[in-house]
Design an enzyme around this catalytic site. Structure first.
Site, PDB file in Angstrom:
ATOM      1  N   LYS A  82       0.813  -1.210   0.000  1.00 52.85           N
ATOM      2  CA  LYS A  82       0.000   0.000   0.000  1.00 52.85           C
ATOM      3  C   LYS A  82       0.851   1.265   0.000  1.00 52.85           C
ATOM      4  O   LYS A  82       0.360   2.349  -0.277  1.00 52.85           O
ATOM      5  CB  LYS A  82      -0.979  -0.025   1.163  1.00 52.85           C
ATOM      6  CG  LYS A  82      -2.031  -1.125   0.971  1.00 52.85           C
ATOM      7  CD  LYS A  82      -3.145  -1.057   1.991  1.00 52.85           C
ATOM      8  CE  LYS A  82      -4.251  -2.038   1.668  1.00 52.85           C
ATOM      9  NZ  LYS A  82      -3.871  -3.442   1.989  1.00 52.85           N
TER      10      LYS A  82
HETATM   11  C1  LIG Z   1      -4.643  -4.464   1.588  1.00 55.48           C
HETATM   12  C2  LIG Z   1      -3.908  -5.730   1.497  1.00 55.48           C
HETATM   13  C3  LIG Z   1      -4.297  -6.733   0.610  1.00 55.48           C
HETATM   14  C4  LIG Z   1      -5.544  -6.611  -0.234  1.00 55.48           C
HETATM   15  O1  LIG Z   1      -5.409  -5.679  -1.266  1.00 55.48           O
HETATM   16  P1  LIG Z   1      -6.694  -5.087  -2.008  1.00 55.48           P
HETATM   17  O2  LIG Z   1      -6.188  -4.060  -2.920  1.00 55.48           O
HETATM   18  O3  LIG Z   1      -7.583  -4.531  -0.929  1.00 55.48           O
HETATM   19  O4  LIG Z   1      -7.339  -6.237  -2.701  1.00 55.48           O
HETATM   20  C5  LIG Z   1      -3.515  -7.863   0.510  1.00 55.48           C
HETATM   21  N1  LIG Z   1      -2.414  -8.027   1.276  1.00 55.48           N
HETATM   22  C6  LIG Z   1      -2.015  -7.097   2.153  1.00 55.48           C
HETATM   23  C7  LIG Z   1      -0.806  -7.353   2.967  1.00 55.48           C
HETATM   24  C8  LIG Z   1      -2.726  -5.922   2.277  1.00 55.48           C
HETATM   25  O5  LIG Z   1      -2.330  -4.999   3.149  1.00 55.48           O
END
Ligand SMILES: *Cc1c(COP(=O)(O)O)cnc(C)c1O
Length: 435
Positions: A107
């Site tokens: 993210k």
């Molecule tokens: C947020 C997150 C996901 C999921 O991603 P999306 O874009 O919401 O599908 C998967 N793995 C981790 C470690 C995350 O923080």
């Protein structure tokens, strides 16, 4: 770049409006009206480009004349001082490591870009904004790190009490300054609902310039396409089609992959891998979308019963189920299967995966069982395993190393306001604390 609302095609917005409004007034989602493709020349020489050069090209192609190329270069270099390396872990499997940023989860790619592009726009208008964001774990840390001390922006992060890991909690409750954490007695869906309600509340909107940093914001989605191109650049020399296995919760990551695909990235197939929050794999199977309340699992950042980006996911296929099934395969796994995969890969490849990453790994293996043609399989590693250290060590029955960046957090005291999930209480709190 012009955006339209997925609910009312006649509602349009510029990129700047879409980024600061986050949601159109009709509560749909913003989608680009048309998706430009990268030049075939760029794609055929992409193996010689750095991550940042790729990011500049994509941003420039999308934003066109709205931001000059040299401004784009400045903001990309401000956002990214980390990479997205692809590693081979065994004879056939490759992993795209997305955890080398400040919060050690993928993210960071979205949050850093978003902070950079918002500060670019805010510097022109001298406005102040308040960001509200709900997190199932990793968004909070990435947003806290991405926006920390950015002038003109304050950030309020809501997280579900007891449902994020200790390190995740520290990442969002320890920065202070312009970053405030709210610990909600409820689920991630409750947190997300509070944020959505705040955006639709006339009184709050009259008082504040609210903006979102969730994966619904287009400024988070766009930069997540960069690493799909970067992975392709790194794997192109193998000369095979590429299958991306994406561990999915809110489906921002996978939607960004679809954006990359629509911009001209050659992709054989996407694997949508989920935990038991499996609304999208079930949709791919049956053609019927039936969201359910979220279920708690060990891959908690993916505990999303009704993914916000599902509408975008569908729109990338013109809302046609059959087209979606021709490009995306869905699989889901329970906790025991996920732990088994973590052990197996640790033993056979000496590679330690976080539980989310393990779901993607499993998705790739499940796809291989159905499809034995010759392709390069890449699974996305969305977080560093040390972010989930208790679970990882217990599962693998061994100690793993904690990077210094995470270790130092554990000695800092957490600061958060506790709240139940009622909107009126949340609103009261915002009215009394924001300015
Ligand atoms: C947020 C997150 C996901 C999921 O991603 P999306 O874009 O919401 O599908 C998967 N793995 C981790 C470690 C995350 O923080």
């Amino acid at each position: 770049m012009i955006f339209y609302s997925t609910k009312t095609a006649s509602i349009k917005a510029s990129a700047e409006e879409a980024i600061f409004n986050s949601l159109p007034a009709d509560n749909g989602l913003y989608m680009p009206e048309s998706i430009p493709t990268l030049s075939p020349d760029f794609i055929s020489n992409i193996e010689n480009k750095t991550f940042n050069e790729i990011a500049v090209e994509i941003t420039h192609t999308l934003f066109g004349d709205e931001i000059t190329r040299s401004e784009v270069e400045t903001l990309i270099n401000q956002a990214y001082d980390f990479d997205a390396p692809v590693r081979q872990i065994n004879e056939k499997d490759y992993v795209l490591e997305l955890f080398h940023g400040p919060s050690m989860a993928f993210k960071d790619f979205g949050a850093r870009f978003m902070a950079a592009i918002m500060s670019h726009y805010l510097a022109r208008s001298k406005r102040k904004i308040q960001i509200l964001v709900a997190t199932s774990g990793d968004t909070g840390g990435a947003v806290a790190q991405g926006f920390y001390k950015i002038p003109g922006i304050s950030v309020t992060i809501l997280y579900p009490s007891g449902k994020v890991s200790e390190i995740q909690e520290r990442q969002l409750t320890t920065p202070g300054h312009n970053v405030t954490a709210i610990e909600v007695d409820g689920t991630f869906d409750d947190c997300q609902k509070l944020v959505k309600e705040a955006f639709l509340d006339p009184e709050l909107n009259a008082r504040f310039n609210l903006a979102s940093a969730n994966s619904i914001n287009i400024a988070r989605l766009i930069p997540q396409s960069f690493y799909y191109f970067s992975a392709y650049a790194q794997l192109k020399k193998l000369g095979k089609p590429i299958v991306f296995a994406v561990p999915s919760g809110n489906f921002g990551n996978l939607s960004a992959g679809l954006l990359a695909y629509r911009m001209g990235l050659p992709v054989e197939r996407f694997v949508a891998a989920t935990n038991l929050n499996n609304a999208v794999p079930r949709y791919l199977e049956s053609g019927t979308y039936e969201p359910l309340p979220s279920i708690e699992t060990i891959s908690n950042a993916m505990d999303v019963g009704n993914p916000s980006n599902f509408v975008r996911f569908q729109r990338f296929f013109n809302d046609d189920w059959k087209s979606a099934t021709e490009k995306v395969s869905g699989f889901y796994f329970d906790n025991e299967q996920t732990k088994t995969a973590m052990r197996e890969v640790s033993e056979t490849s000496q590679y330690v995966m976080c539980p989310h990453t393990a779901v993607a790994y499993q998705g790739l293996q499940a796809y291989r069982e159905e499809n034995t043609s010759d392709y390069t399989g890449v699974f996305l590693a969305t977080a560093h395993p040390a972010k989930f250290i208790d679970l990882v060590e217990e599962t693998l029955e061994k100690q793993i190393e904690i990077p210094e960046r995470l270790k130092s957090l554990l000695s800092i005291e957490k600061v958060a306001t506790s709240m139940n999930s009622s909107f009126s209480e949340f609103k009261k709190l915002l009215l009394s604390t924001l300015n």
